[in-house]
Enzyme design. Structure first.
Site, short mmCIF file in Angstrom:
data_model
loop_
_atom_site.label_atom_id
_atom_site.label_comp_id
_atom_site.label_asym_id
_atom_site.label_seq_id
_atom_site.Cartn_x
_atom_site.Cartn_y
_atom_site.Cartn_z
N HIS A 53 0.80 -1.31 -0.03
CA HIS A 53 0.05 0.16 0.08
C HIS A 53 0.80 1.18 -0.04
O HIS A 53 0.33 2.24 -0.83
CB HIS A 53 -1.01 0.04 1.29
CG HIS A 53 -1.80 1.02 1.37
ND1 HIS A 53 -2.49 1.55 2.52
CD2 HIS A 53 -2.37 1.79 0.33
CE1 HIS A 53 -3.38 2.60 2.28
NE2 HIS A 53 -3.35 2.75 1.04
N GLU A 56 2.10 1.88 -3.33
CA GLU A 56 1.03 2.31 -4.26
C GLU A 56 1.05 3.85 -4.07
O GLU A 56 1.00 4.62 -5.19
CB GLU A 56 -0.17 1.73 -4.01
CG GLU A 56 -1.66 2.41 -4.58
CD GLU A 56 -2.59 2.57 -3.38
OE1 GLU A 56 -3.24 3.60 -3.48
OE2 GLU A 56 -3.05 1.46 -3.12
N HIS A 57 1.18 4.39 -2.84
CA HIS A 57 1.07 5.85 -2.80
C HIS A 57 2.45 6.48 -3.38
O HIS A 57 1.95 7.73 -3.95
CB HIS A 57 1.07 6.18 -1.11
CG HIS A 57 -0.47 6.14 -0.50
ND1 HIS A 57 -0.85 7.03 0.08
CD2 HIS A 57 -1.21 4.96 -0.64
CE1 HIS A 57 -2.21 6.85 0.68
NE2 HIS A 57 -2.26 5.48 -0.02
N GLU A 134 -4.25 7.51 7.65
CA GLU A 134 -5.29 6.52 7.29
C GLU A 134 -5.33 5.40 8.34
O GLU A 134 -6.31 4.93 8.46
CB GLU A 134 -4.59 6.02 5.95
CG GLU A 134 -4.95 7.01 4.81
CD GLU A 134 -4.66 6.47 3.41
OE1 GLU A 134 -4.39 5.12 3.42
OE2 GLU A 134 -4.78 7.21 2.50
#
Length: 791
Positions: A53, A56-57, A134
């Site tokens: 993740h 991905e960012h 997040e």
């Protein structure tokens, strides 16, 4: 109804191993790309949860060729498209949608960010804080924690039971070992053989293939690396378990059926027809809703969740489970021939109405013979006894079958398609029946496609009757299956129903809507609200705040007899208009022209406090245009276009004050304005307001420094040729509410093109002076005396 062109994608494998799926759909106004990497959270080394993740960012933070201001996200936003990414258990998806003319440049940016990420340490430190924010939100989100809880019955060694969210502790970017793992993961998985590209657009298959080849040439070449198979979902003979929380019973079933077979099963489990599972549960006061879905599917493993909303009068998990398995026994022994035909029709209809992005993501297929065999084997493995109840398979959805074909009326004598859009809304109204003068059919959109839109607006003397949406649940599902999205919105004493999609089923949908509403004599219990993150709670509350009317107490709610309604149709051919007029005559309430009643707040700073369950600060700032004129709207749209990327860059990337940071033009209750939104786990409401003031104060210098204002790119987004019907119809509805003519789109296009830097500077000054007012919606009290608490 004409069959969709190329209902199935063309599948190719290019020389470097990139798998490609191409969908040619001439009806589309835009193009979309979905790039799937066969690697996700479960493919990360156990020492570094969240690494996939995190990567991905990082990929969105710019490259040497395309810095952040010119990267994919900024480029897509600048051209009015949509872009996002998603990291799941075993896949990572990147997807975007753009106009045809800019699509190739979007693909070039996607390929470059995948192949050449910057991965600087400073970028990683900043982005780690975003993931930390997040993570905090994820840990407080009820739906996210429910997903964790649902997996607790699985085997302890399965990765679905592990931690994969990623946070400050699990992402030690200063560690050399972590940096090696990050680059190894990227080098191992982010290459051509590990990727699948899906393209959908109006271009020919040859053009789409050429675009795919250009994209492929920019990727790092490499072979497919098989992903490690996970351990068993459950150990021992058990295949299912239950989880009960918050008035919901979840029946979890593990199996090895193909995804399409499970989607087939879920379709009929969720059906609300008489003789089905839900009907029986309601009759026994056991449950009020059923929703079956596939939570996980990989390498022959699947987790099926059957969610029962419990009826508080009778909560028997044992009885519900017994009825579920009795229905499954009946279903396993039934003839699926008719259901398979219906399922194929459902899939075909969805492909006929989906936008470019949804179409590119659609991998649905009919239930194959292999799927039938696998589904029967899965049901056999449950060792179901003979069923006892008199179950019935759901009947065919009548909305999927077209009505008898009528002669299609042409244009008015002497009128050509070039005349469309030149009539005022008042002239359009005159074409309606005298007794339905409140039902207008706009000529602003061509009626030579399969799609259209219908808006129905009721105003009540007091509050809107409760429980309308639950009463329409079955109709909404049938309409969706037939290609019509039916949605509802309540704002104080107003209720709005929207229909977007294929125009052919719309008269039948409207007839059923009238029947449902005429049966709603008694107030129904509203459904339990779904928990939302704070910023979404504020967005939900914003329209009512802008209306300036507090909802009436339940006992003060009015009946349908005193209600008034009006409607607007767009993109509808003459035959559909005639059928809609006939159906509309049965709608409850009185047709009437409902006056537009804006709530001007010129010069005021109003603060609305909305309670949310979150401890994080969340705030929306809505700044209406100084007037309802199209000149102001065009100027403020361009102003929003210019400041969108810098606002995100400053507050989200540089200052890191929140993970939910956005800005843009919104139309609410017919009023156009600039909307800013921030949710932050670390900055207070006072701090957010201060940063907003600072940013807006810098707008004059930002406008002066901008090398290009982007008039042409923005103006092109407001042509009927470039806008999907649903978006064009929504703009026309707000234009109608604000009293503009049906030539609104053409006028807006022209005005945006002609705006100057001086126009923007005046608008920035008006914005900072709150010429149209400032309306703040936040989850806390007003921060200082500059703000007035809204009544």
């Amino acid at each position: 109804m004409p069959a969709p062109v190329h209902p199935h994608p063309i599948h190719l494998t290019l020389a470097n191993g990139l798998r490609v799926a191409l969908r040619h759909a001439p009806r589309l106004k835009r193009c979309a790309a979905v790039l799937r990497v066969a690697a996700g959270s479960h493919d990360v080394p156990l020492a570094w949860p969240g690494l996939a993740h995190f990567l991905e960012h990082l990929l969105f933070l710019g490259t040497e060729r395309f810095p952040a201001g010119e990267g994919l996200m900024a480029y897509v936003q600048r051209h009015g498209g949509q872009v996002n990414a998603s990291t799941r258990e075993r896949t990572t998806d990147f997807f975007f949608e753009l106009p045809v003319s800019t699509f190739a440049d979007g693909l070039a940016r996607l390929a470059d960010m995948l192949a050449h990420p910057r991965l600087t340490l400073d970028d990683q430190r900043r982005e780690r804080e975003v993931l930390e924010a997040e993570f905090v939100a994820w840990s407080q989100d009820a739906q996210a924690q429910l997903q964790v809880a649902l997996m607790k019955g699985l085997a302890a060694d399965h990765p679905l039971r592990g931690f994969h969210a990623g946070n400050r502790d699990s992402l030690p970017v200063e560690s050399d070992a972590f940096q090696h793992a990050l680059r190894d993961f990227h080098g191992h998985f982010y290459q051509s053989g590990q990727m699948t590209l899906s393209l959908a657009g109006p271009q020919s298959l040859a053009d789409l293939q050429a675009l795919a080849q250009q994209f492929s040439d920019e990727l790092t070449p490499g072979p497919l690396h098989p992903q490690a198979a996970p351990p068993a979902l459950m150990h021992g003979p058990a295949h299912s378990y239950q989880h009960i929380a918050n008035q919901h019973l979840h029946q979890i079933i593990t199996c090895n059926a193909p995804r399409q077979a499970l989607e087939f099963l879920c379709t009929w489990l969720n059906a609300s027809a008489p003789g089905g599972l839900l009907a029986q549960l309601k009759a026994r006061q056991l449950a009020t809703a059923v929703h079956a879905s596939v939570l996980y599917h990989f390498a022959g493993q699947a987790v099926l969740d059957i969610d029962f909303a419990l009826d508080t009068r009778n909560e028997s998990a044992t009885q519900i489970e017994a009825l579920l398995y009795d229905w499954l026994s009946f279903f396993a022994r039934s003839d699926w021939t008719a259901l398979r035909e219906e399922f194929a029709l459902l899939n075909a209809r969805q492909q006929q109405v989906q936008g470019a992005l949804a179409l590119a993501r659609n991998d649905s297929e009919g239930l194959s013979e292999q799927g039938v065999t696998a589904l029967k084997a899965m049901l056999d493995a449950l060792h179901l006894p003979a069923f006892e109840h008199n179950w019935q398979l759901p009947p065919n959805n009548p909305l999927l079958r077209p009505p008898a074909k009528e002669e299609r009326a042409g244009l008015i004598r002497g009128q050509t398609s070039a005349h469309r859009g030149l009539r005022s809304f008042a002239q359009d109204r005159s074409r309606g029946r005298r007794e339905l003068t409140a039902l207008i059919f706009s000529q602003a959109l061509a009626d030579d496609t399969d799609e259209g839109a219908l808006y129905l607006h009721w105003r009540f003397d007091a509050g809107v009757p409760t429980g309308l949406e639950p009463a329409l649940q079955s109709l909404r599902e049938h309409a969706r299956q037939a290609g019509v999205e039916l949605s509802c919105e309540t704002i104080a004493n107003d209720w709005l129903v929207k229909m977007h999609g294929l125009h052919e089923p719309m008269p039948a949908v409207l007839e059923e809507l009238a029947r449902c509403l005429n049966r709603c004599d008694e107030p129904l219990s509203p459904p339990e609200p779904v928990p939302l993150i704070a910023i979404r709670e504020l967005l939900k509350a914003l329209p009512a705040c802008c209306a300036g009317v507090q909802p009436e107490p339940l006992e003060a709610q009015a009946s349908w007899s005193g209600a008034r309604w009006q409607g607007l149709g767009s993109g509808l051919p003459t035959a559909s208009q005639a059928a809609i007029k006939i159906a509309a005559a049965h709608l409850p309430g009185q047709p009437a022209n409902i006056p537009y009643t804006p709530q001007p707040i010129d010069g005021q700073h109003l603060w609305h406090e909305v309670n949310t369950d979150s401890s994080e600060a969340a705030l929306l700032l809505f700044c209406p245009t100084p007037s309802l004129s199209l000149v102001d709207e065009a100027t403020w749209r361009l102003l929003g276009h210019v400041l969108q990327a810098p606002f995100y860059q400053r507050l989200r990337v540089e200052l890191q004050i929140g993970y939910a940071v956005f800005s843009g033009i919104r139309q609410i209750n017919g009023q156009t304005g600039l909307l800013f939104g921030v949710q932050s786990p670390s900055t207070s409401l006072d701090g957010i307001v201060e940063q907003l003031h600072t940013f807006l104060g810098q707008l004059p210098s930002l406008i002066e420094r901008s090398p290009v204002l982007g008039n042409q790119a923005l103006a092109q987004q407001f042509t009927a040729q470039a806008l999907p019907v649903s978006q064009a119809a929504d703009l026309l509805w707000h234009a109608h509410r604000a009293g503009h003519s049906s030539g609104y789109l053409d006028q807006l296009h022209h005005l945006i093109q002609s705006r100057t830097r001086e126009d923007l500077q005046r608008a920035a000054q008006q914005l900072n002076n709150a010429a149209g007012g400032w309306r703040c919606v936040a989850n806390g009290p007003h921060v200082n005396d500059d703000w007035q608490a809204a009544q």
